[in-house]
Design an enzyme around this catalytic site. Structure first.
Site, PDB file in Angstrom:
ATOM      1  N   SER A   1       0.834  -1.197   0.000  1.00 54.87           N
ATOM      2  CA  SER A   1       0.000   0.000   0.000  1.00 54.87           C
ATOM      3  C   SER A   1       0.878   1.260   0.000  1.00 54.87           C
ATOM      4  O   SER A   1       1.672   1.449  -0.925  1.00 54.87           O
ATOM      5  CB  SER A   1      -0.952  -0.048   1.197  1.00 54.87           C
ATOM      6  OG  SER A   1      -2.026   0.836   1.015  1.00 54.87           O
TER       7      SER A   1
ATOM      8  N   ASP B   1     -10.030  -6.005  -3.736  1.00 50.75           N
ATOM      9  CA  ASP B   1      -9.486  -4.892  -2.966  1.00 50.75           C
ATOM     10  C   ASP B   1     -10.462  -3.718  -2.978  1.00 50.75           C
ATOM     11  O   ASP B   1     -10.811  -3.203  -4.043  1.00 50.75           O
ATOM     12  CB  ASP B   1      -8.134  -4.475  -3.556  1.00 50.75           C
ATOM     13  CG  ASP B   1      -7.331  -3.564  -2.649  1.00 50.75           C
ATOM     14  OD1 ASP B   1      -7.940  -2.775  -1.910  1.00 50.75           O
ATOM     15  OD2 ASP B   1      -6.087  -3.648  -2.682  1.00 50.75           O
TER      16      ASP B   1
ATOM     17  N   HIS C   1      -7.339  -6.151   0.330  1.00 48.51           N
ATOM     18  CA  HIS C   1      -6.179  -5.262   0.245  1.00 48.51           C
ATOM     19  C   HIS C   1      -4.917  -5.837   0.896  1.00 48.51           C
ATOM     20  O   HIS C   1      -3.825  -5.340   0.649  1.00 48.51           O
ATOM     21  CB  HIS C   1      -6.538  -3.923   0.915  1.00 48.51           C
ATOM     22  CG  HIS C   1      -5.532  -2.844   0.747  1.00 48.51           C
ATOM     23  ND1 HIS C   1      -5.113  -2.397  -0.492  1.00 48.51           N
ATOM     24  CD2 HIS C   1      -4.840  -2.106   1.666  1.00 48.51           C
ATOM     25  CE1 HIS C   1      -4.220  -1.434  -0.335  1.00 48.51           C
ATOM     26  NE2 HIS C   1      -4.034  -1.236   0.958  1.00 48.51           N
TER      27      HIS C   1
END
Length: 267
Positions: A93, A220, A248
């Protein structure tokens, strides 16, 4: 946990396990290196695994700024202080965006690049359909200022697709990922969120020359999988790995499967 003192006097905390080729892992927004606590012992069988807390997160001191360049500068200083040359780099991320910046600015340091749930641009735009609406992210920022802990708890649950993990597994993940109860400093969380709103790395993907694995959950809800596909298409030596039914954080919901993909790539 171990600590380094950076040149400006700030402390940078990090985890380390194992011996062998170096593998550095960078966590996501509002998390810490604790999210890798479950997978690090397995990786440590083959690698010297290091996972720092980004500035203002976990045990690391606050910074004055939270731009990608600031996070990346801290990581490079860490590598220099530990005498590490080139290594494999993984980022999840926001950590993946920091990893992208490092691969662009210091390509000689990165042998292989692992990107998990990463996007070149977090915010939806007229020419970018794979992001979150800016209004939603601004609302997240306001909610952080009104009810910090509840907002982070709600965001944590967005990491997973509906029914991706059981309630028991959720508690298990919280047990190691937030085991010490330590949340990021609110100023660091807001600073990192501001960076996510501003960053656009699309024009620079061609500068990444190392072999890259782009891993993304098909379900996600934070970074649409189309963003990962874009990365895989824009990076010259990239491989695309999409995990069905996964959100995610693949290494949290499917740790064994994720480790198999990582090991195969890093070998």
């Amino acid at each position: 946990m171990m600590t380094l003192k950076l040149a400006d006097g700030r402390s940078l905390a990090y985890r380390e396990a194992g011996e062998g080729p170096a593998l550095l892992l960078l966590h996501g927004w509002a998390q810490s290196s604790a999210v890798f606590a479950e997978v690090m012992p397995e990786l440590a069988r083959d690698f010297r695994v290091l996972a720092p807390d980004l500035r203002g997160h976990g045990g690391s001191a606050l910074g004055e700024r939270y731009a990608l360049e600031d996070y990346a500068a801290d990581v490079l200083e860490m590598l220099d202080l530990l005498g590490l040359g080139s290594l494999a780099l993984g980022g999840w991320s926001l950590g993946g965006q920091v990893a992208l910046r490092l691969a662009q600015s210091a390509p000689q340091r990165i042998r292989r690049l692992l990107l998990i749930g990463t996007t070149p641009r977090f915010i939806l735009d007229a020419d970018w359909p794979f992001g979150l609406p800016d209004a939603q992210v601004r609302s997240l920022s306001r909610n952080l200022q009104r009810a910090f802990e509840k907002t982070l708890a709600d965001f944590f649950d967005l990491q997973f697709a509906p029914e991706e993990i059981t309630p028991e597994r959720r508690q298990g993940i919280l047990g190691f990922a937030r085991g010490d109860g330590r949340l990021p400093d609110p100023s660091a969380a807001l600073g990192g969120l501001g960076t996510l709103r501003e960053v656009d790395l699309r024009a620079h993907l061609g500068a990444i020359v190392c072999p890259t694995l782009v891993m993304h959950g098909a379900e996600d809800r934070i970074v649409p999988s189309g963003a990962g596909r874009f990365l895989a298409q824009g990076i010259g030596q990239a491989r695309w790995c999409e995990m069905p039914g996964v959100g995610h954080a693949p290494f949290l919901s499917r740790p064994g499967q994720s480790l198999n993909y990582w090991r195969e790539f890093l070998r």
